[in-house]
Scaffold this active site. Structure first.
Site, PDB file in Angstrom:
ATOM      1  N   LYS A 196       0.844  -1.611  -0.267  1.00 14.22           N
ATOM      2  CA  LYS A 196      -0.452   0.261  -0.415  1.00 14.22           C
ATOM      3  C   LYS A 196       0.811   1.661  -0.181  1.00 14.22           C
ATOM      4  CE  LYS A 196      -4.131  -2.385   0.154  1.00 14.22           C
ATOM      5  NZ  LYS A 196      -3.683  -3.279   0.515  1.00 14.22           N
TER       6      LYS A 196
ATOM      7  N   LYS B 124      -9.094   1.581   3.999  1.00 12.16           N
ATOM      8  CA  LYS B 124      -8.449   0.507   3.764  1.00 12.16           C
ATOM      9  C   LYS B 124      -6.979   0.376   4.772  1.00 12.16           C
ATOM     10  CE  LYS B 124      -6.977   0.875  -0.978  1.00 12.16           C
ATOM     11  NZ  LYS B 124      -6.861   0.352  -1.960  1.00 12.16           N
TER      12      LYS B 124
ATOM     13  N   ARG C 208      -4.884  -4.676 -13.126  1.00 12.79           N
ATOM     14  CA  ARG C 208      -3.219  -5.290 -12.509  1.00 12.79           C
ATOM     15  C   ARG C 208      -2.622  -5.490 -13.845  1.00 12.79           C
ATOM     16  NH1 ARG C 208      -1.701  -8.819  -8.958  1.00 12.79           N
ATOM     17  NH2 ARG C 208      -3.011  -7.154  -7.556  1.00 12.79           N
TER      18      ARG C 208
ATOM     19  N   ARG D 111     -10.030  -6.403 -13.554  1.00 17.22           N
ATOM     20  CA  ARG D 111     -11.232  -6.820 -12.233  1.00 17.22           C
ATOM     21  C   ARG D 111     -12.548  -5.610 -11.940  1.00 17.22           C
ATOM     22  NH1 ARG D 111      -6.110  -7.535  -8.193  1.00 17.22           N
ATOM     23  NH2 ARG D 111      -6.072  -5.001  -9.232  1.00 17.22           N
TER      24      ARG D 111
ATOM     25  N   ARG E 144     -15.542  -3.109  -4.232  1.00 17.73           N
ATOM     26  CA  ARG E 144     -14.158  -3.999  -4.682  1.00 17.73           C
ATOM     27  C   ARG E 144     -14.207  -5.099  -6.222  1.00 17.73           C
ATOM     28  NH1 ARG E 144     -14.369  -7.285   0.650  1.00 17.73           N
ATOM     29  NH2 ARG E 144     -16.030  -7.455   0.457  1.00 17.73           N
TER      30      ARG E 144
ATOM     31  N   ASP F  94      -1.839  -1.697 -10.093  1.00 17.91           N
ATOM     32  CA  ASP F  94      -2.883  -1.602  -9.690  1.00 17.91           C
ATOM     33  C   ASP F  94      -3.523  -0.259  -9.969  1.00 17.91           C
ATOM     34  OD1 ASP F  94      -3.652  -4.167  -9.211  1.00 17.91           O
ATOM     35  OD2 ASP F  94      -3.797  -3.872  -6.526  1.00 17.91           O
TER      36      ASP F  94
ATOM     37  N   GLU G 299      -2.492   0.855  -6.510  1.00 16.47           N
ATOM     38  CA  GLU G 299      -1.529  -0.315  -4.911  1.00 16.47           C
ATOM     39  C   GLU G 299      -0.127  -0.680  -6.200  1.00 16.47           C
ATOM     40  OE1 GLU G 299      -2.729  -2.917  -3.342  1.00 16.47           O
ATOM     41  OE2 GLU G 299      -4.337  -2.133  -2.215  1.00 16.47           O
TER      42      GLU G 299
ATOM     43  N   ASN H  62       2.079  -4.198  -5.979  1.00 18.42           N
ATOM     44  CA  ASN H  62       2.481  -5.618  -5.156  1.00 18.42           C
ATOM     45  C   ASN H  62       3.459  -5.904  -5.797  1.00 18.42           C
ATOM     46  OD1 ASN H  62      -1.222  -5.601  -4.144  1.00 18.42           O
ATOM     47  ND2 ASN H  62      -1.205  -4.568  -6.168  1.00 18.42           N
TER      48      ASN H  62
END
Length: 316
Positions: A126, A161, A211, A226, A234, A274, A282, A284
């Site tokens: 994050k 979050k 992604r 997504r 979400r 993301d 984000e 990842n």
């Protein structure tokens, strides 16, 4: 070459979509030895080397179920592998943190670890995006309820979050009416004991939380959007989102090409960015996924690109 995958229990893999399985399958196709262990198997005795106490040598069967056979279970010194692929899923908790230190010691003994343990510690998924504000929507990291309330007053529609969440866990949206903001703050920051990330809500989430994969500093030409379903905010697949592969946009490419080489130079062979709309949300680095969804829908072999990059890194 002997490849050791440090991952969650392989018995839990859903092979039709698991990215670690896709890596294993491609590596095995090339003749590499596939070994697996869990973080709990890592042992470091004073005066000794870091070992995997119960490393398992695998032969892949090609079946959807019973997809592997174990040929050997033994203690394996990490330095005696050709490469270690760290694929333990979040949360990035204290045990994950300690595992990166054990893997860092294995590096000092001669092991090659991907992603690099120090880089994993330096890029919390994050927080890492805060280094790149030019690509982000307004974002706040704080323990203070008052500061969160001020951010909401400024932006009116926000996402909150936890810093250690995964798969959409613990994500809340608060609109202009501020309904339940106090209760959500209490839930997430636990009376000021835990830090929270807050971001301006991006309505482009309706088109998907994309992604974007970057491998060895190079961007995969397709992303997985997504898309939230059934009134959800979400898009995470674990939260019921629908995964739709699509060519990356010019903005996706701009972000990936700006970050990719810099992150690769720090020891991050595989990164999952993301992106919602044109904003990075984000970075990842622990165990980025979506290999098989992209490959199945587009024909682009993401696992092949990854093993190509791994082999180049080992040869360099």
């Amino acid at each position: 070459m002997k490849l050791l995958f440090v991952a969650d229990p392989i018995e839990t893999f859903k092979t039709y979509k698991d990215s670690t399985f896709a890596m294993m399958r491609e590596a095995a196709r090339r003749g590499h030895e596939i070994w697996a262990c869990e973080v709990s198997d890592l042992v470091w005795r004073s005066g000794g080397h870091v070992v995997a106490r119960q490393a398992r040598a695998l032969v892949l069967t090609g079946h959807a179920t019973d997809w592997f056979n174990v040929t050997v279970t033994q203690e394996l010194a990490l330095k005696d592998t050709g490469a270690i692929i760290m694929r333990k899923d979040p949360p990035f908790d204290s045990e994950y943190f300690y595992a990166t230190h054990l893997l860092g010691q294995a590096e000092r003994e001669g092991a090659r670890v991907f992603n690099k343990p120090a880089a994993l510690r330096d890029h919390p998924e994050k927080l890492a995006l805060m280094e790149f504000p030019e690509f982000c929507a307004p974002t706040l990291v704080t323990r203070s309820p008052a500061v969160i309330r001020a951010f909401h007053a400024e932006h009116r529609d926000i996402i909150l979050k936890p810093l250690d969440g995964m798969g959409g866990m613990g994500i809340f949206r608060v609109g202009a009416d501020g309904l339940n903001l106090g209760a959500i703050i209490e839930t997430l920051n636990k009376d000021g004991r835990e830090t929270v990330m807050v971001q301006r809500y991006l309505p482009e989430i309706a088109q998907g939380d994309k992604r974007v994969l970057v491998i060895g500093g190079e961007v995969v030409p397709y992303c997985l959007a997504r898309i939230p379903q059934g009134g959800e905010v979400r898009g995470n697949l674990a939260a019921g989102g629908k995964g739709v592969a699509q060519p990356i946009s010019e903005r996706d490419r701009e972000i990936a090409q700006a970050l990719g080489p810099r992150l690769a130079a720090r020891g991050l062979l595989l990164v999952g960015l993301d992106v919602i709309g044109g904003s990075l949300t984000e970075i990842n680095v622990t165990s980025p996924t979506c290999f098989q969804e992209i490959t199945d829908q587009t024909g682009f072999d993401v696992a092949k690109m990854f093993i190509d990059a791994l082999e180049r890194a080992l040869a360099g």
